[in-house]
Structure formats: structure tokens, C-alpha cells
Enzyme design. Structure first.
Site, PDB file in Angstrom:
ATOM      1  N   ASP A 267      13.706  30.934 -13.658  1.00  0.00           N
ATOM      2  CA  ASP A 267      12.555  30.114 -14.089  1.00  0.00           C
ATOM      3  C   ASP A 267      12.902  28.934 -14.841  1.00  0.00           C
ATOM      4  O   ASP A 267      14.095  28.957 -15.242  1.00  0.00           O
ATOM      5  CB  ASP A 267      11.596  31.179 -15.078  1.00  0.00           C
ATOM      6  CG  ASP A 267      10.246  31.185 -14.957  1.00  0.00           C
ATOM      7  OD1 ASP A 267       9.748  30.086 -14.348  1.00  0.00           O
ATOM      8  OD2 ASP A 267       9.380  32.007 -15.136  1.00  0.00           O
ATOM      9  N   GLU A 609      -6.957  32.523 -20.652  1.00  0.00           N
ATOM     10  CA  GLU A 609      -5.882  33.509 -20.155  1.00  0.00           C
ATOM     11  C   GLU A 609      -5.104  33.029 -19.181  1.00  0.00           C
ATOM     12  O   GLU A 609      -5.448  32.106 -18.460  1.00  0.00           O
ATOM     13  CB  GLU A 609      -6.265  34.749 -19.609  1.00  0.00           C
ATOM     14  CG  GLU A 609      -7.223  34.521 -18.381  1.00  0.00           C
ATOM     15  CD  GLU A 609      -7.624  35.993 -17.682  1.00  0.00           C
ATOM     16  OE1 GLU A 609      -6.942  36.937 -18.242  1.00  0.00           O
ATOM     17  OE2 GLU A 609      -8.453  36.080 -17.087  1.00  0.00           O
TER      18      GLU A 609
END
Length: 857
Positions: A267, A609
Site C-alpha cells: 500500500d 466516511e
């Protein structure tokens, strides 16, 4: 003279070789053979450069620049025009992996067409390449996780089925000469929040049963059933080791146990977490971190720490032969895609991008994603002769519908627009009503600003800390800014994550006079200029703040300019300007007093979110939620409408499960719309007015409230999801229809089988209602006397269309893997002898399930 002569001879020798291509340039050879030949010709420094996501060109070998980083979560992302499908969690609600395959085949075609066009400009830059970092097959174990919207829900089997469909569609036929794209299974492996501390969080004390039955199955299936070409390791640590440096995850399980031979990518900037003091800090510096990552199985870094690999080789931290193992995988992947060839290998015209066929797919997927949760007195579908009021903060917000990791559609149909197309104006009332979270909101004035004939702000970016020279990117932003580099996301394509600057400029022409508030939330050096006057020099606003008020006069022109530069850490710039509007519940209700029905479009949004965000308003933290209930202002509005005698159809837009207990009382109907993409408004309207019979099913449990949830940072599955709790508000797999289905008594081909046998189950499904519709037949398994096991776990499903008054026999094969459970004695997932319950029906609710028993000898 001798030196000059030798140089000339060398030049002639090199030139003569150009007529005879090296083996790696021979397209008739296999990708493996080409990769091995090219590997033998690159230097150690070149190897390190090629193992970073932003791989440079090597002209002496004819290697083009290549950017590995690309996104296609629910359509080609971050690269301009694309078909935007519903967010992944919405597509999971379709329980239709066949349709999902079709959708991602369309995505793959658009991706190839766009990449072909980008390749005409030379090397492929970020969001232009052929290696797509999707799907996200993490388990959505807790509704508070902001990135759960990117997943296919809480169930390992559903996640696996949907993930396999995505990978196979993106990568194309396995027997093709070249792969269409490469997909990536992320984030391996025990990863599902929290977002705010993901760079230091350690998922520890994970029970082996939870690891093997919950967190790993989807990844295993993507590797072994879909031949996924990339796996991305996660930010957090697992049992004390950063996931991108976890020998257990990346070597023992992924490669040794599962036989994975593709590449592992980190990542973004996860390797930096190995040595950062505010992160995992398991290594002393970047050189040790790079060596540790490679030794433990990470081949490609999204980031820049792998530039230290030559130093790591020189100091003996890692052998160059181990570097070669990783680079060979990367080179082979580029050859498999045909990216190293002179011309594109998939001839797909650009006209496929957001074509009519793809638009129709987006609409169909949006329709199938919608879940009808409540329908008192069959108030839905709505009579088109009624007078309808449309209210709520999400009624006309197109950007909310895009979700995150999105592309940009040519047009997004909002719910308000779709209702306007359905009803005459005489039958429609629109009233905003309230903000999502605040009692005072900004009535945005972006629509009254333009630059060079285009609505909104012209944005220019430079990859320098000051805006000098030609910008590297220019685009128009036509809606409030939500820009951040959190999650390693650039402000725009081609712009650095760090050391960059930006200018945003527009001309604002207000249609009425009044006080206009300028609201910022920013992390970076920010200034605001109006009509060449610097009105705020340094804006510091960790939370959304009114930093300036302009006393605007109607008819005048105001040139607005915002300068921004990344100062330190992660950059963020959220901005809007407009009139402040206090919420007045009674005034709003008065405006809809003549309506027969109120459609209230509420819920939350991707701006609240998502991935590692700077959101600190009540109920939200860092992209996650601290509460799962509807924000207070919306709840009060719905209760006020109820008190006024209004019948309310509540359309909830969210990427996660909501605690909607009060709404079951204040609203007649509840529709879960997720973030439904470019055609979402049309899809919702089609459901509300009966032009489409809803068939979506919940891919997550809807809890009553936060009190039903264990601690967010506890990765134990105890008390979580339908598999380990039994008293939800709405159960996994639940969804209503406008017709009625009866599921009859099932028959098994055998009731006693061996542990390697397949048993067939036939289930009669009858549509006893007056409309055609679709039912989702669901099969769950429970191992009898398994005291530590799940209450039930899904092992098969099938979506079936049944005409009114007709029946269908649904036959499903229950393979040996259907009966696999973790066996502590063997420390692995196996089929063991004993009795098993087969539970079948149309949701995970015990009341909706019938039972059969099968014995395995």
C-alpha cells in the site's frame, strides 16, 4: 584519439545491434522468457527504480516510463470520463456476480481504451496504466469502518464470489495472447480499520479460526480460482509485523501454502511506516525497511523507499539475487499486458467509454443494488397521481452518488432530477429541509461562479512548492472542494503527493445581495484573495471554519483566488462558499404541507466516511464513524414530519449499515440506496414508482445501535456479523419485494456423503404475488455440535427471476468446500466427519430458513 576511436567502434557496434532485436523485444517469445532476458541487462540502480510504482524510462533498453498505480473500484477511477457504477458495497447487494462480471468487463474495456489513448502521449502516468488496484476484498467486520463501502460486505463467501467475478472480468480470458488488465486483491490480509491509526495499529491475538474462516478465504479464492496477478499488503501490522513485511502472510501463506506466483505491491508509503517514529517503527531507517520488505515478500513499492535497495545490497542487508526474484515478476507482468510492445495489443475504440451500453449496465446495476427495508401498508410503489415532496440533503447531490475512488461521468442523475422526469411540476414540491450533520449549512454558490466560460473554479497545479512556470495539470472544479493526499491520493492526475502548489480561480457574480461565508478546512499553506485584495493571508482550520464573510452585492463581479501549497505532512483542502442557512424545521414542514407523500433523501456521504479523512465532527473520526445512527438534525426532521402527519419514504444513502430504529417508527418506508453511481437517481425513482421491482439484499448486518457492537479495535469475530450475532435490526441477506415468494421443501440428492463428494440440493421457488420479480435463494451451513463455530455461514446463493404465479426449481451443487470448517486439531480448514445442517431461505434470519441435515462419513 584512441579513446575517440573506441567510442566510435562502440557506437557502430550498438547501432548494428539495433537491426537485430534483443530476445526481450521478440513478441513471439513467452512473457517469462522476455522478462528473464531483460532482467539480465539492467543494472542494480535500474532494478531499484523499476521496483517503484512510478517506474522511469530506461531509454538505452527501450523501456518506457510506467506508472503501476491505477484504480477501478466501481469504474475507471481518477482519469476523467468513465462510467461510474454503484459503490462496491451496493453492487454486493445485487447478489448477482454474473451482472458484476458484465459490469467489470465494461470497466476493463474502458480502461484499455483510455490507456491506449494515453499511450499516444508516451509513457503511462498515474491513473493511465493497466495495473488496477482493485478489488478490495477485506471483510466489513464493523459498520464504523469508513472504507467498508469499498468492500463486498461482511461475508467471506459473498466477498469471494463477487471478487472472483471482478478479477476474471478485468484480466480477461486466461487463454488470451495478452491479459486485458491486471487486478489486485487488497488489502492483505487482516485489515478493516480504524483509519485514524492504521499506520501504527497492530492486529494481534487473532484466533486461528477467525483468521482462516473469516479474513483469508476471499484472498485464497482470488489467488486459486481467479489467478489474480497482484496482491496488495496492508498498512497495519499483523501479530507484531507490518503486513508488507510479514513473512507469515506473504511467504508462508500466500506463496508456500497457496502457490501464488504473482507480484505483491505495498500500500502507498506503507514501507515508510516500518521506520517512522509515529508508525510501526520496526526498522531503524529506510534502507533496512526496504530490505526487510523485499526479503519478506514485497516486490513493488508504492512509494520511494525502494530507491535505497542498492545501498541495502552493498551493506549486505539483501542479496541482489533476491532483488532479481521480485523484478522478474514485475517485468513478466508488463510483458503479459503487452505494455512493453510498440503498439497497444487490445484494439478497443475510445467510443466504448461511457457508451450507451455501459450507461444501461450502470442503471441495471444500480437498480439491482437497491434494498427495500420497510414498506408499511404497501405504501410503495407510489401512485404517480399523488403530490410528492422531495426533501433532504442527498436529494440533488450528484457527487455523493459517486462514492470514493471514482471516475467522472458525463452526467449524474440525482433523485430530484429523476423524480422531475417522472412527475409533472404541478405534482412536485422540492424543499431542501436540512443539512446532513449541521443545524446551520452553506447554500453553496458554486453555480454562480465561472471562469473562461466554465462553471466553477479553474484549478492549476505545480510540482513545486510555489506556482512557477507551466502548470503540470489544469482542470475545472465545479463543486465544493474535497481534496486530500490522505490515502496517498493526489489532488489531480500528475500532481505530486508532496511538494506541490495550486491556484484556484473563478469569477463570482451573485444574483442577490447578502453575506457570503467562505468555509475552509485545510492542512497546507492557504490564502484567499478577492478582487486582488489578500483578505486572509494564512488560513489555519483543522475543522470546517468560516474564515471570511463577503458582503456581496447583486450584479457585481468578484474575482476569487485561492493559493495553496503542501506545507508538511498530508495535504488537505476542503472549501465551499455561500449563504449561511439556519435549519428551520417548522418552515420546511410548512412548505410541504400540501404533499401527499414526502420522499426524504438522507443518510451520510463519502465526504464523511472514507479513507483516512480529516473529519472530526460529532459521530465521525478520521474517516470512520463513532456512531452508526442517522445524524441528529435529520432524525429531528423526520420526527417533525411524522408529528405533522406526513407519510415519509426515507431513502438512505450510505456506504455502511445505519442504526435506523427511530426511522422505523417515523417513516412508512425505508429504502437503502448506498452510493448508487451515475444512474442512481433514476434507479431509486424506478423503485419508488414501481417501474422496477426491488430485489437487492443486504450484504451487511444492520445493527440496532452501537451498543450491539464490540470494541472497534477488537478483531475477534465474537458478537459480529450475522455469523456470530442473532438480534439485528435487519439481517444479512434481507430485502423486500413488491411481490411475494414461497420457498418450498428442498430435496437433497444424498443425505449421507463422503468428505470428497458433492451433493445437489433442489429448492422450489414460487412467486405467489401479482408482479414478476427476483428472489435470492440463500444457503447457510452449520456444523452440528461445533460450539466455537458460527451460528451459520453462507456457502451458496443464486438469484432467480420468477414470473407472477410461476415456480422454478433451483438446483445448486454443494461441493466438498461447502462443508469446510476450521479444525483445531489439524490447525487448518478441512472437511471432517459429522452432522451438518443445511439452512435455506431468503435471508440469514432464523425465521426465514428451513433445515435439512446431511451426514459426512
Amino acid at each position: 584519439m584512441k579513446k575517440l576511436f573506441l567510442c566510435f567502434v562502440s557506437f557502430l557496434f550498438t547501432a548494428s545491434l539495433l537491426g537485430q532485436p534483443y530476445p526481450y523485444q521478440n513478441t513471439k517469445l513467452s512473457a517469462d522468457a522476455r522478462a528473464k532476458d531483460l532482467l539480465s541487462r539492467v543494472t542494480l540502480e535500474e532494478k531499484a527504480a523499476l521496483m517503484q510504482n512510478n517506474s522511469p524510462a530506461i531509454p538505452r533498453l527501450g523501456i518506457k516510463a510506467y506508472e503501476w498505480w491505477n484504480e477501478a473500484l466501481h469504474g475507471v477511477g481518477r482519469a476523467g470520463l468513465a462510467t461510474v457504477f454503484p459503490q462496491a458495497i451496493g453492487m454486493a447487494a445485487s447478489f448477482n456476480d454474473v451482472l458484476l462480471f458484465d459490469a467489470f468487463t465494461a470497466v476493463a474495456d474502458e480502461a484499455r481504451a483510455k490507456s491506449n489513448k494515453f499511450s499516444e502521449q508516451g509513457g503511462l502516468k498515474r491513473y493511465q496504466g493497466l495495473t488496477y488496484w482493485t478489488p478490495n476484498v477485506n471483510i466489513f467486520r464493523d459498520p464504523r469502518w469508513g472504507r467498508g463501502q469499498e468492500t463486498y460486505g461482511e461475508d467471506p463467501f459473498l466477498t469471494s464470489r463477487m471478487g472472483v467475478a471482478v478479477v476474471k472480468a478485468l484480466q480477461g480470458p486466461e487463454d488470451g495472447e495478452y491479459d486485458k488488465l491486471h487486478a489486485c486483491a487488497k488489502h492483505f490480509a487482516v485489515h478493516s480499520g480504524p483509519e485514524w491509526n492504521r499506520h501504527s495499529f497492530n492486529a494481534e491475538n487473532i484466533k486461528p479460526r477467525d483468521l482462516w474462516e473469516t479474513y483469508l478465504p476471499a484472498f485464497k479464492d482470488l489467488v486459486q480460482k481467479a489467478n489474480v496477478k497482484e496482491v496488495m499488503c496492508a498498512y497495519n501490522s499483523f501479530e507484531g509485523e507490518p503486513c508488507c513485511g510479514s513473512n507469515r502472510l506473504l511467504t508462508q501463506i500466500l506463496r508456500n501454502d497457496w502457490g501464488y506466483d504473482g507480484l505483491v505491491v505495498s500500500d502507498c508509503w506503507a514501507i515508510s511506516d516500518f521506520y517512522q517514529t509515529n508508525a510501526h517503527a520496526t526498522q531503524p531507517d529506510a534502507t533496512h525497511a526496504a530490505a526487510n520488505a523485499v526479503l519478506n515478500g514485497t516486490d513493488l513499492e508504492c512509494g520511494s523507499d525502494f530507491r535505497n535497495l542498492p545501498e541495502a545490497v552493498k551493506t549486505g542487508l539483501v542479496d541482489e539475487k533476491r532483488i532479481d526474484v521480485s523484478l522478474l515478476r514485475l517485468l513478466k507482468a508488463r510483458f503479459e499486458l503487452g505494455e512493453m510492445n510498440d503498439k497497444p495489443v487490445w484494439d478497443i475504440p475510445y467510443s466504448v467509454v461511457n457508451s450507451k451500453e455501459h450507461q444501461a449496465l450502470a442503471l441495471r446495476m444500480a437498480e439491482e443494488s437497491i434494498v427495500l427495508l420497510q414498506n408499511k401498508n404497501n405504501i410503495l410503489p407510489l401512485n404517480k397521481k399523488l403530490k410528492i415532496a422531495v426533501m433532504g440533503p442527498n436529494a440533488k447531490d450528484s457527487i455523493m452518488q459517486w462514492g470514493n475512488y471514482n471516475g467522472f461521468p458525463a452526467h449524474t442523475v440525482t433523485l430530484l432530477e429523476a423524480v422531475r422526469k417522472t412527475l409533472p411540476e404541478s405534482q412536485l414540491i422540492y424543499e431542501w429541509g436540512c443539512d446532513r450533520t449541521n443545524d446551520v449549512a452553506v447554500n453553496s454558490l458554486f453555480s454562480e461562479s465561472s471562469m473562461n466560460g466554465k462553471k466553477g473554479f479553474v484549478a492549476q497545479y505545480w510540482n513545486t512548492i510555489t506556482p512557477e512556470g507551466e502548470p503540470v495539470a489544469t482542470e475545472v472544479i465545479s463543486s465544493p472542494f474535497h481534496l486530500t493526499t490522505l490515502g496517498a491520493t493526489a489532488f489531480a492526475a500528475g500532481v505530486n503527493i508532496k511538494n506541490f502548489s495550486a491556484r484556484y480561480k473563478t469569477v463570482f457574480k451573485p444574483t442577490k445581495s447578502g453575506d457570503v461565508a467562505f468555509q475552509f478546512q485545510t492542512n497546507g499553506r492557504t490564502s484567499l484573495t478577492i478582487n486582488d485584495e489578500l483578505v486572509v493571508k494564512n488560513i489555519f482550520a483543522n475543522n470546517t471554519t468560516n474564515v471570511y464573510t463577503l458582503k456581496a452585492e447583486a450584479g457585481k463581479s468578484y474575482t476569487i483566488e485561492i493559493l495553496f501549497s503542501q506545507r508538511n505532512g498530508d495535504a488537505a483542502l476542503n472549501f465551499d462558499f455561500g449563504y449561511l442557512v439556519p435549519v428551520d424545521l417548522s418552515a420546511s414542514i410548512a412548505k410541504v404541507k400540501d404533499a401527499d407523500i414526502v420522499i426524504f433523501a438522507g443518510g451520510i456521504a463519502p465526504s464523511l466516511e472514507g479513507e483516512e479523512m480529516r473529519v472530526t465532527i460529532p459521530g465521525f473520526k478520521g474517516g470512520d464513524r463513532t456512531d452508526i445512527e442517522l445524524p441528529s438534525i435529520q432524525r429531528r426532521m423526520l420526527q417533525a414530519l411524522k408529528a405533522a402527519g406526513k407519510k415519509v419514504v426515507f431513502v438512505n444513502f450510505s456506504g455502511s449499515a445505519m442504526g435506523l430504529v427511530p426511522e422505523t417508527e417515523s417513516c412508512e418506508a425505508i429504502v437503502q440506496a448506498w452510493y448508487p453511481g451515475q444512474s442512481g437517481g433514476t434507479a431509486v425513482a424506478n423503485v419508488l414508482f414501481g417501474d422496477y421491482n426491488p430485489s437487492g439484499r443486504l450484504p451487511v448486518t444492520f445493527y440496532k445501535n452501537i451498543n450491539q457492537l464490540p470494541d472497534f479495535e477488537d478483531y475477534s469475530m465474537k458478537g459480529r456479523t450475522y455469523r456470530f450475532m442473532s438480534d439485528p435490526l435487519y439481517p444479512f441477506g434481507f430485502g423486500l419485494s413488491y411481490t411475494q415468494f414461497t420457498i418450498g421443501k428442498a430435496k437433497l440428492s444424498k443425505t449421507t456423503i463422503k468428505n470428497n463428494e458433492t451433493v445437489a440440493i433442489t429448492i422450489p421457488v414460487t412467486n405467489t404475488g401479482k408482479r414478476n420479480g427476483a428472489e435470492v435463494v440463500q444457503i447457510y451451513i452449520r456444523k452440528v455440535n461445533d460450539v466455537d463455530g458460527p451460528l451459520k455461514t453462507m456457502r451458496e446463493f443464486k438469484r432467480v427471476e420468477v414470473e407472477s404465479g410461476k415456480s422454478k426449481q433451483v438446483t445448486l451443487s454443494l461441493k466438498p468446500s461447502t462443508f469446510e470448517f476450521f479444525d483445531a486439531a489439524q490447525n487448518k480448514v478441512v472437511v471432517t466427519s459429522g452432522d451438518y445442517e443445511i439452512l435455506y431461505g431468503n435471508s440469514s434470519d432464523a425465521k426465514a430458513l428451513k433445515k435439512l441435515k446431511v451426514t459426512i462419513q
